[in-house]
Design a protein around this motif. Sequence first.
Motif, short mmCIF file in Angstrom:
data_model
loop_
_atom_site.label_atom_id
_atom_site.label_comp_id
_atom_site.label_asym_id
_atom_site.label_seq_id
_atom_site.Cartn_x
_atom_site.Cartn_y
_atom_site.Cartn_z
N ALA A 221 3.64 -9.96 7.12
CA ALA A 221 2.97 -9.55 5.89
C ALA A 221 3.76 -10.04 4.68
N ALA A 223 3.39 -12.33 0.53
CA ALA A 223 2.65 -13.26 -0.32
C ALA A 223 3.14 -14.68 -0.07
N SER A 374 -15.46 -6.69 -2.66
CA SER A 374 -15.77 -5.43 -3.31
C SER A 374 -15.34 -5.62 -4.75
N THR A 379 -11.45 -9.92 0.74
CA THR A 379 -10.57 -10.10 1.87
C THR A 379 -11.29 -10.98 2.88
N ASN A 401 -5.01 -12.29 7.82
CA ASN A 401 -6.06 -11.76 6.95
C ASN A 401 -5.53 -11.82 5.53
N SER A 403 -6.06 -11.21 1.27
CA SER A 403 -6.72 -10.35 0.32
C SER A 403 -6.36 -10.84 -1.07
N VAL A 450 -1.92 -12.93 -0.71
CA VAL A 450 -1.40 -11.79 0.06
C VAL A 450 -1.96 -11.83 1.48
N GLY A 452 -2.01 -9.76 5.21
CA GLY A 452 -1.78 -8.41 5.73
C GLY A 452 -0.87 -8.35 6.92
N GLY A 453 -0.83 -9.42 7.73
CA GLY A 453 -0.08 -9.36 8.98
C GLY A 453 -0.70 -8.32 9.88
N ILE A 454 0.02 -7.85 10.89
CA ILE A 454 -0.45 -6.66 11.63
C ILE A 454 0.70 -5.70 11.79
N VAL B 359 -12.39 0.42 2.88
CA VAL B 359 -11.73 -0.81 3.30
C VAL B 359 -12.65 -2.01 3.13
N SER B 373 -6.53 -5.54 9.89
CA SER B 373 -5.79 -5.93 8.70
C SER B 373 -6.82 -5.92 7.58
N GLY B 375 -8.29 -4.96 3.51
CA GLY B 375 -8.00 -4.80 2.09
C GLY B 375 -8.34 -3.37 1.68
N SER B 377 -10.03 -0.60 -0.54
CA SER B 377 -11.20 -0.68 -1.40
C SER B 377 -11.86 0.68 -1.56
N LYS B 392 -4.06 -2.32 -6.17
CA LYS B 392 -4.97 -3.45 -5.95
C LYS B 392 -4.23 -4.54 -5.21
N ASP B 393 -4.99 -5.49 -4.62
CA ASP B 393 -4.38 -6.60 -3.88
C ASP B 393 -3.42 -6.11 -2.81
N VAL B 394 -3.82 -5.07 -2.13
CA VAL B 394 -2.95 -4.48 -1.11
C VAL B 394 -3.71 -4.47 0.21
N MET B 395 -2.98 -4.78 1.28
CA MET B 395 -3.61 -4.72 2.60
C MET B 395 -2.88 -3.72 3.49
N ALA B 397 -2.39 -2.79 7.58
CA ALA B 397 -2.59 -3.48 8.85
C ALA B 397 -1.91 -2.75 9.99
N SER B 431 1.98 -0.38 8.14
CA SER B 431 2.37 -1.57 7.36
C SER B 431 1.43 -1.78 6.17
N SER B 433 1.00 -4.30 2.79
CA SER B 433 1.53 -5.49 2.13
C SER B 433 0.96 -5.60 0.71
N SER B 434 1.75 -6.21 -0.14
CA SER B 434 1.40 -6.26 -1.55
C SER B 434 2.01 -7.51 -2.15
N LYS B 435 1.56 -7.88 -3.35
CA LYS B 435 2.11 -9.08 -4.00
C LYS B 435 3.53 -8.85 -4.44
#
Lengths: 454, 435
Positions: A221, A223, A374, A379, A401, A403, A450, A452-454, B359, B373, B375, B377, B392-395, B397, B431, B433-435
């Motif tokens: 995960a 950027a 959305s 994503t 994946n 986003s 970005v 997500g990984g798992i 999501v 994995s 996003g 929402s 925002k811009d976060v996943m 997983a 987990s 993830s983010s920028k």
Amino acid sequence: MLPKLKQILHKADADYADIRYEIKKDTFITLDGKELSNIGSTTTDGYVIRVLKNGGFTSVSFTKEEDAEKALKTAQENAILIGNNIEKPVKLAEVPVIQDTFIPTLKEDPRNISIQEKLELLRHYNDIPLAHDKIAMTNMRYFEMIREKYFISSEGAEIHEDLITTGIGGSIISKEGNLTQNVRVGAGGSDGFYTVRDLDDKFEQRTQIAIDLLKAEPVKAGAYNCILNQGLAGVFAHEAFGHFSEADIVESLPAMRKKMQIGNKLGNDVLSIIDNATMPNQLGFYKYDDEGVAVREVKLLINGVLAGRLHSRRTAQEFVEPISGHCVAEDYRFAPIIRMSTIYIEPREKTLEQLMAELGDGLYILDPKGGQTSGENFTFGAQYGYVVKNGKKYRMIRDINISGNLYQTLQDITAVANDLKLSKTGGCGKGQTNIRSCHGAPHILVKNVVLGGI
Amino acid sequence: MEKLLDMARKVCDQAEIYFCDPTSSEVMFQKGELHDIESQFQSGMALRIIKNGKLGFSYTKNLINREEFLQNALDSLKGGVQALYDFPHTSELPALKTYNQHINEVTSSSMVENCTHIADIFLQNTDAEIELVAYKEVLNLRIINSQGTDLHSKIGSVGYWLGLVYPGGGAGISRVYEEKIPFSISRNILDNLVKMYNDSSKVVTIPGGKMKVLFMPGSMYTLLWRLHSGTSAKSIYEDISPIKNDIGKQIVSEAVNFYDDPLDAEVSAARSFDDEGVPTKKMNIIEKGVLKNFFYDLNYAKKLGAQSTGHGYRSSMWGGDTITMKPGPRLQHPRIEPGEKSFEELVSMMDKGIILDGVMGAHSGNIPNGDYSVGVSPGLYVEKGEIVGRVKDVMVAGNVYDTLKKVVAIENKLHTCWGGRMPAILFDSISVSSK
């Protein structure tokens, strides 16, 4: 058919009304592994009536001819109800009244090929992955959908158009121990059976990817700067940007509508995006939409500046923008909504090698695995990818994946290659399914994506 | 239908007719204002026949010509799809109250009125872009077969989908409410939604890492789809389920009781028989974290030497016209047993973390393997037990089998949501993830 529809429409007490009748013929074959699990050919049909009355615009779908009067009555009542509850009455943009029959020219009409031959071809492709030990399963299908559409309106439009879609596709699932991986494979088009021939190499390649994925590493995960291949970049054009070129979506989101004004600079200079259903020999082709409007090419983004939008007659009037012919229904069960046809990123001069050199360190990610938007956020998944170091491809990665934010990403696309490719299969699920949703792009370089990984 | 069945019986070994006639209306509000009303009067019929162990299939929207309809099914026998199972003889099922005639009081006008009221409250108390949908559906379902089965069910439902969209963002707080009788949504519920929206309106930036994540019912389908894939007889037969050999084993946290409850008469979608006419029952799939059962339709049960568990449904991940689909194993009424904490208590248990209210991208990723994995929402950010904004811009997983081992606590009630009825569940160490 048209005289019967006229009789129904004649009874409408409305400012505007139209009726669409469709006969839909589906041919389907499904193989789950070696097993044939579905095969057949079936015809269904139905009607959709739309009515504009008292400033309200509404639709009713029905399947039995004897329900026509009830449907008209319901539509009229609902239109009045809408009209009484909205401030600004609905108006439809004026359009040329068309009377035409359009039957597409096909290279090998699928209707002239026996279902047995279709099954043999599907089995032949399906046997390619199944010959490998590490392939645990395949789910493969052949599909053919023929929509015979008749449209008439109270303005005098009379249109008959046929849409004939053929495709082969599915997933190849590899397995080792408890780990399963899958890749998608598919091809097809709008202009004949030839689009599903000669796919052996494609099936071989996809099989090898499914096997290689068993040894690939899950991506971490974080950027990354990424190169997206054509299939994936096409999904970006569709998911992240395209949906906000659909006037009905932007209309419902006032803050977004403000940002999406024609003439606003939204993206990097290298980025131009076009929707064009009129190009022949591609999946998204059609001549008239489901409100009888001839579809035209729309330049949506030119060098990063918003230049156009996809419209129905209602939204064209509301936005005071030119009509575009993008109001399309899945089938006879639905009133049409605004859809992309073939959306693609315009190619530039650079080669993939030049993009790799520009990337330096990052990821090269390939082929779409479903996406969703959305608002300004999106994503989507990639089927596989590679770590890139110093402009060179190294080890394979999986579970990708991504986003992102539409506006940021439009800025972050810093290079576009010269190798445009359009998708051969499609499927967009904006309330209704559009199997002709086609997208394309050349390779693109995107900064700071970005994952997500798992 | 009877005539058609008689005709079919004469030329094949077994036959089944499935009939369905949904009538529906949908009222849509955009930007807090009435936007559209759509109605549907649909009906259709599907025929399955079995002859010499092969399956024939056809469907139609209009039964105009019985001979032709039957001939289509006979023609498809030539394809050679194997059917080694028998259609069931089913009778004397419990009567489920899935239809209440008061539903007739729900009209387009009354739905518009209710939505106007909800929109007014939201508009007065938030800066959200308001999207609302009200719907009503009534349908008759009938299944008859050559074994003497004749089952009928009338189903009526009315519901509301409420969306409070953050301006410009597109993502928002959304909820579904569904009943069998006319109802309005309580002021208390609306006020809670308003509070949640307002508390989360500020965008905050967070570093990625492992943290607590509260899956709200509206996000649970992310996990549900993967559990569905892992426990479906189709995946077992195709040998792609990672838990194929795990019946009787502890596969997730003891706190997890995952079951299917078709007879739950609380909801309109209750069913005493599946789309193949097999009686349904409440069935545990995971009990206290131990895998107990897979779910079967007639076809895969036969292939695997098991009995159908009453899970043969004509549906898919994406909906679609039921008559055009053949039955396959589907969980139509999944539930996770509620725990003991209220939603507020769950939030107060989060030192820092994300409330995953919705999501994006649950359908991408490796579903058979259980990986997801998605996003956010939206994703609401919590610090010291309080919602402080949204990210925002976060996943988010993980793998469903791993995630379900990390249960901290489960909400004390079920909510209707896409795919079933679910509580909110708080997980640890997920987990992000983010920028």
